[in-house]
Enzyme design. Structure first.
Site, PDB file in Angstrom:
ATOM      1  CB  THR A   1      -0.901   0.025   1.250  1.00 12.32           C
ATOM      2  OG1 THR A   1      -1.660  -1.184   1.288  1.00 12.32           O
ATOM      3  CG2 THR A   1      -1.846   1.208   1.225  1.00 12.32           C
ATOM      4  CG  ASP A  32      -6.920   0.564   5.785  1.00  8.03           C
ATOM      5  OD1 ASP A  32      -6.394  -0.497   5.379  1.00  8.03           O
ATOM      6  OD2 ASP A  32      -6.250   1.582   6.033  1.00  8.03           O
ATOM      7  CB  THR A  52       0.316   1.279   5.063  1.00 13.84           C
ATOM      8  OG1 THR A  52       0.703   0.036   4.472  1.00 13.84           O
ATOM      9  CG2 THR A  52       1.414   1.749   5.992  1.00 13.84           C
ATOM     10  N   GLY A  53      -1.384  -1.160   6.537  1.00 12.35           N
ATOM     11  CA  GLY A  53      -1.350  -2.234   7.521  1.00 12.35           C
ATOM     12  C   GLY A  53      -2.471  -3.219   7.253  1.00 12.35           C
TER      13      GLY A  53
END
Lengths: 134, 175
Positions: A1, A32, A52-53
């Site tokens: 991302t 997300d 990001t994650g």
């Protein structure tokens, strides 16, 4: 991302995020990144955020908007709000990842709670920082 | 007059020791530097923050190193599905797109949705129809092919698991 946040000469903020999702995802899974308020959010009164994650956790914690709310309604600074969200609220539900955020004064925060973060920034003094956090 | 500033990120996930070679590290840093410089140039020339974040993201999307655009990971079906979003803090306008394929720069489509449509979020085939309406060219599948991404997918495709951008299992044969 990948993502970016910026503050221009007028003090206008913007955030953008783009992703290829997660390897081997199915069932039309969406994270997300594309969700306004979860992975991406901008408001001149507070901040611009890109996350990001592991997206599912960022959606449940409404991370990007939560940072903005802590600044707007609790009066936290950008640094305080981003640290609270990433190191406490997100972590408390098992969320791994991080975010980048900027406010209308050009302050930058880039907290994360996991490895493998690729970051770059240029602050209001023109200082450039490029780093890979392993 | 306010002061300008910009930040970018590219990825999250475990980077095991030994996976990042010195050569790879240089490539990642070069791409990050190109992206931050491109966005900052816009701000320096009195451009707006929306254009700056788009310019920075376009460069990251064009790189195979990051999980977005050209570097997107494989889905369980062996395809690529991309998502993107953008928001303007000045007027709270926003645009987002999900589950699209073949679009070189999803962030541009998100920006077009924000600026040209009456909607905020378009997904799947409808989003692809909108892209076609705006004249977006579709890249062939091989534009998005990357051997490293393919091997990442091969390793877990029958497991029912999914993983973040740079995650590699401890016993990975390509770690």
């Amino acid at each position: 991302t990948v993502g970016a946040v910026a503050c221009d000469f007028e003090g206008n903020l913007a955030a953008a995020t783009s992703t290829g999702g997660m390897t081997n995802k199915k069932f039309g899974r969406i994270g997300d990144s594309s969700m306004i308020g979860a992975g991406t959010y901008a408001n001149n009164k507070t901040c611009a955020v890109s996350c990001t994650g592991s997206g599912e956790f960022f959606i449940r914690a409404v991370v990007a908007y939560d940072v903005s709310c802590l600044m707007e309604f609790k009066g936290l600074s950008l640094k305080e709000a981003t640290e609270e969200v990433v190191q406490n609220r997100l972590l408390s539900i098992g969320g791994d990842g991080g975010l980048i955020a900027i406010d209308a004064e050009g302050n930058i925060a880039m907290p994360f709670n996991t490895e493998g973060m690729y970051r770059a920034s240029i602050d209001t003094q023109g200082n450039k920082n490029i780093a890979i956090y392993k | 007059m306010k002061k300008i500033a910009l930040a970018i990120h590219g990825g999250a996930g475990t980077l095991l020791k030994g996976m990042m070679t010195a050569e790879k590290e240089v490539s990642y840093k070069k791409t990050l530097e190109a992206a931050i410089t491109a966005g900052y140039n816009i701000l320096e020339h009195n451009g707006n923050s929306v254009d700056a974040v788009v310019e920075a993201l376009k460069l990251l999307e064009d790189s195979p190193l990051f999980n977005a655009g050209k570097g997107s990971v494989f889905t369980n079906a062996g395809t690529h599905e991309m998502d993107a979003a953008i928001m303007n803090g000045g007027n709270l306008e926003a645009g987002a797109v999900s589950l699209i394929s073949g679009i070189k720069n999803p962030v541009l489509l998100a920006k077009d949705i924000m600026e040209k449509s009456e909607h905020v979020f378009l997904a799947g085939t409808g989003a692809m129809d909108y892209a076609e309406l705006l004249g977006y060219k579709l890249e062939p599948e091989d534009y998005f092919y990357d051997e490293f991404r393919f091997q990442q997918w091969q390793e877990i495709k029958n497991s029912g698991n999914f993983q973040l951008d740079h995650s590699v299992k401890k016993d990975s044969k390509f770690g």
